[in-house]
Design an enzyme around this catalytic site. Sequence first.
Site, PDB file in Angstrom:
ATOM      1  N   GLY A 156     -20.394 -11.152  -2.748  1.00  0.00           N
ATOM      2  CA  GLY A 156     -21.191 -10.771  -3.898  1.00  0.00           C
ATOM      3  C   GLY A 156     -22.513 -10.159  -3.457  1.00  0.00           C
ATOM      4  O   GLY A 156     -23.024 -10.458  -2.373  1.00  0.00           O
ATOM      5  N   CYS A 157     -23.087  -9.318  -4.294  1.00  0.00           N
ATOM      6  CA  CYS A 157     -24.328  -8.627  -3.921  1.00  0.00           C
ATOM      7  C   CYS A 157     -25.509  -9.594  -3.827  1.00  0.00           C
ATOM      8  O   CYS A 157     -26.278  -9.561  -2.860  1.00  0.00           O
ATOM      9  CB  CYS A 157     -24.613  -7.490  -4.891  1.00  0.00           C
ATOM     10  SG  CYS A 157     -24.662  -7.960  -6.639  1.00  0.00           S
ATOM     11  N   ASN A 158     -25.659 -10.475  -4.812  1.00  0.00           N
ATOM     12  CA  ASN A 158     -26.733 -11.467  -4.758  1.00  0.00           C
ATOM     13  C   ASN A 158     -26.528 -12.436  -3.599  1.00  0.00           C
ATOM     14  O   ASN A 158     -27.489 -12.899  -2.978  1.00  0.00           O
ATOM     15  CB  ASN A 158     -26.797 -12.251  -6.067  1.00  0.00           C
ATOM     16  CG  ASN A 158     -27.139 -11.388  -7.258  1.00  0.00           C
ATOM     17  OD1 ASN A 158     -28.062 -10.592  -7.212  1.00  0.00           O
ATOM     18  ND2 ASN A 158     -26.383 -11.536  -8.337  1.00  0.00           N
ATOM     19  N   VAL A 159     -25.276 -12.729  -3.329  1.00  0.00           N
ATOM     20  CA  VAL A 159     -24.925 -13.605  -2.206  1.00  0.00           C
ATOM     21  C   VAL A 159     -25.399 -12.987  -0.900  1.00  0.00           C
ATOM     22  O   VAL A 159     -25.969 -13.659  -0.033  1.00  0.00           O
ATOM     23  CB  VAL A 159     -23.402 -13.829  -2.156  1.00  0.00           C
ATOM     24  CG1 VAL A 159     -23.028 -14.693  -0.962  1.00  0.00           C
ATOM     25  CG2 VAL A 159     -22.908 -14.459  -3.449  1.00  0.00           C
ATOM     26  N   THR A 160     -25.140 -11.698  -0.764  1.00  0.00           N
ATOM     27  CA  THR A 160     -25.503 -10.996   0.464  1.00  0.00           C
ATOM     28  C   THR A 160     -27.000 -11.067   0.714  1.00  0.00           C
ATOM     29  O   THR A 160     -27.446 -11.427   1.814  1.00  0.00           O
ATOM     30  CB  THR A 160     -25.045  -9.531   0.384  1.00  0.00           C
ATOM     31  OG1 THR A 160     -23.620  -9.488   0.235  1.00  0.00           O
ATOM     32  CG2 THR A 160     -25.442  -8.762   1.630  1.00  0.00           C
TER      33      THR A 160
END
Length: 364
Positions: A156-160
């Site tokens: 996920g983008c926020n995860v990254t």
Amino acid sequence: MAKYTVAVAGATGYAGGEALRILAAHPDFDITCVAGHSSVGESMAKHMPHIPQLANLVVEDTTPEVLNGHDVIILALPHGASGKLASQLDPNAVVVDLGADHRLEEQAAWDEFYGGDFYEHWTYGMPELITGKAADGSYTRQRAALPGTKRIAGPGCNVTATTLALQPGIAEGLVESQDIVADLVVGYSGAGKNLKRTNLLAAEALQSALPYSVGGKHRHIPEILQNFAHAAGKSAAEASEFTLGFTPILAPMSRGILATVSARMTDKAKTLSDEEIRAVWSKAYEGQDFMVLLPEGTLPATGNIIGSNAAHLQVVTDRKAGRIYAFAAIDNLNRGTAGQAVQSLNIALGLPEDAGLTKIGVAP
């Protein structure tokens, strides 16, 4: 050598569109199929006029019959859709899922945050993720799991952003596992392409910032905790040892994520100088070409990473508060989604890791 043929499902969405933009300029790939749902039969010239190489392609239906027969299949579909489709895809094709269906290792986490059918965990596509330490003290990384794999789960983008910001401190035992706080400023493309949501209209979004999925409900939380556990050398089953207060805030920009992640300093961290703490981040990202630890005193800004696969990072300490603050700025569609996926795909196929990618942003 002949180019790898690529089919992209969800081709007219933001994530699929960014994958197409990167792949269209990649020296080793040939986009031979684009698939969608509501746009079937329409020309890509209508949906992606910024990619003239695709003008002659027509959107086909998203079926196994359409997608199979290509060397690489990119799935840019809502969660639940990829999992149902994946079992019907050619086992010899390299399949990259940009959605959530194959990211989580523990079914309990999936059931709590997503619900519905739980699908098998695929090779996680974050090459720089720290997964522990070798006998000589060097970091082991997720990159080692990617060569030759046929199934890749894009993070996920926020995860990254959150993971890349804090993982050096976790790996070296500089931050407590409890009371980690992440506040993320997120561009509106991170909310997807949905004309039915009035809060995504320009009249609603311009000059306004809006928190969403607050109170521990955001679906990226279990994936972040899973990564934190791995960075600490633990299994996904031990992710519950970490707690995370997570608040994403939509901001009036089309792309970008700025993550501010703070955590309590451990006793070990308190014995170190600010320079020594910074050296931990520097060592963690040494040789990781897309990771850019900015000069001391320079904070990341989303405007500097747009269009790139880079992550701009910084770390500072607040001695009075007893906390470490780690920052990361990424392009949510590139490093946060499609760029990272292509980076992982390159590794899986034995291509240069940076092929078709750049760490140079577009500014202003």
